[in-house]
Design a protein around this motif. Structure first.
Motif, mmCIF file in Angstrom:
data_model
loop_
_atom_site.group_PDB
_atom_site.id
_atom_site.type_symbol
_atom_site.label_atom_id
_atom_site.label_comp_id
_atom_site.label_asym_id
_atom_site.label_seq_id
_atom_site.Cartn_x
_atom_site.Cartn_y
_atom_site.Cartn_z
ATOM 1 N N GLU A 112 -44.896 -21.889 11.122
ATOM 2 C CA GLU A 112 -43.504 -21.475 11.259
ATOM 3 C C GLU A 112 -42.583 -22.606 10.848
ATOM 4 O OE1 GLU A 112 -42.360 -20.498 15.227
ATOM 5 O OE2 GLU A 112 -40.310 -20.044 14.681
ATOM 6 N N ILE A 113 -41.560 -22.252 10.123
ATOM 7 C CA ILE A 113 -40.478 -23.175 9.787
ATOM 8 C C ILE A 113 -39.206 -22.513 10.273
ATOM 9 C CG2 ILE A 113 -39.228 -24.354 7.957
ATOM 10 C CD1 ILE A 113 -41.729 -23.998 6.216
ATOM 11 N N ASP A 114 -38.463 -23.168 11.118
ATOM 12 C CA ASP A 114 -37.230 -22.553 11.600
ATOM 13 C C ASP A 114 -36.026 -23.390 11.185
ATOM 14 O OD1 ASP A 114 -37.208 -24.709 13.306
ATOM 15 O OD2 ASP A 114 -37.797 -23.567 15.072
ATOM 16 N N ALA A 115 -34.856 -22.930 11.577
ATOM 17 C CA ALA A 115 -33.607 -23.565 11.151
ATOM 18 C C ALA A 115 -33.469 -24.995 11.659
ATOM 19 C CB ALA A 115 -32.428 -22.717 11.611
ATOM 20 N N GLU A 116 -34.208 -25.361 12.694
ATOM 21 C CA GLU A 116 -34.158 -26.740 13.170
ATOM 22 C C GLU A 116 -34.938 -27.670 12.252
ATOM 23 O OE1 GLU A 116 -35.442 -26.934 17.199
ATOM 24 O OE2 GLU A 116 -33.887 -25.562 17.918
ATOM 25 N N ASP A 117 -35.924 -27.103 11.519
ATOM 26 C CA ASP A 117 -36.745 -27.916 10.620
ATOM 27 C C ASP A 117 -36.068 -28.144 9.267
ATOM 28 O OD1 ASP A 117 -38.751 -27.995 12.552
ATOM 29 O OD2 ASP A 117 -39.669 -26.152 11.791
ATOM 30 N N VAL A 118 -35.489 -27.091 8.716
ATOM 31 C CA VAL A 118 -34.852 -27.184 7.401
ATOM 32 C C VAL A 118 -33.567 -26.377 7.401
ATOM 33 C CG1 VAL A 118 -36.989 -27.506 6.092
ATOM 34 C CG2 VAL A 118 -36.141 -25.215 6.502
ATOM 35 N N ALA A 119 -32.685 -26.716 6.478
ATOM 36 C CA ALA A 119 -31.458 -25.950 6.312
ATOM 37 C C ALA A 119 -31.733 -24.835 5.319
ATOM 38 C CB ALA A 119 -30.330 -26.848 5.833
#
Length: 105
Positions: free
Chosen positions: A56-63
């Motif tokens: 999972e990649i969420d908004a905290e990881d990348v813009a």
């Protein structure tokens, strides 16, 4: 162990997430998925994936996208009061006049 289930409705379509099942191994997960998620709706195939194996990649990881103003891509952002717009109006008026002369309007 939790297994996430993805269902493909028709051949060639994408698999979409439809739920999960609890099972001790892959074979049991496939059987449970077929019973719980494959019987109720048209189904071509099911994928079962261990929940721990899904990254999972969420908004905290990348813009993610959508942070910049790209309204110039929308047709509503163009100025329609210029010369081109007048030509369109004139053309529409000419077509209406021609239809009247032919007795179509």
């Amino acid at each position: 162990m939790i297994w996430e289930v993805f269902r493909q409705e028709k051949e060639g379509q994408y698999h979409t997430h439809c739920g999960n099942v609890h099972a001790p191994d892959r074979e049991m997960a496939k059987q449970f998925a077929a019973i719980q998620h494959g019987r109720r709706k048209p189904t071509n195939s099911l994928w079962v994936v261990p929940k721990d194996e899904i990254g999972e990649i969420d908004a905290e990881d990348v813009a993610f996208g959508g942070t910049t103003d790209k309204s110039y891509r929308w047709a509503t952002a163009y100025n329609t009061a210029g010369k081109d717009a007048r030509e369109v109006v004139e053309s529409e008026d000419e077509q209406a006049d021609a239809e009247k002369q032919r007795g179509e309007a």
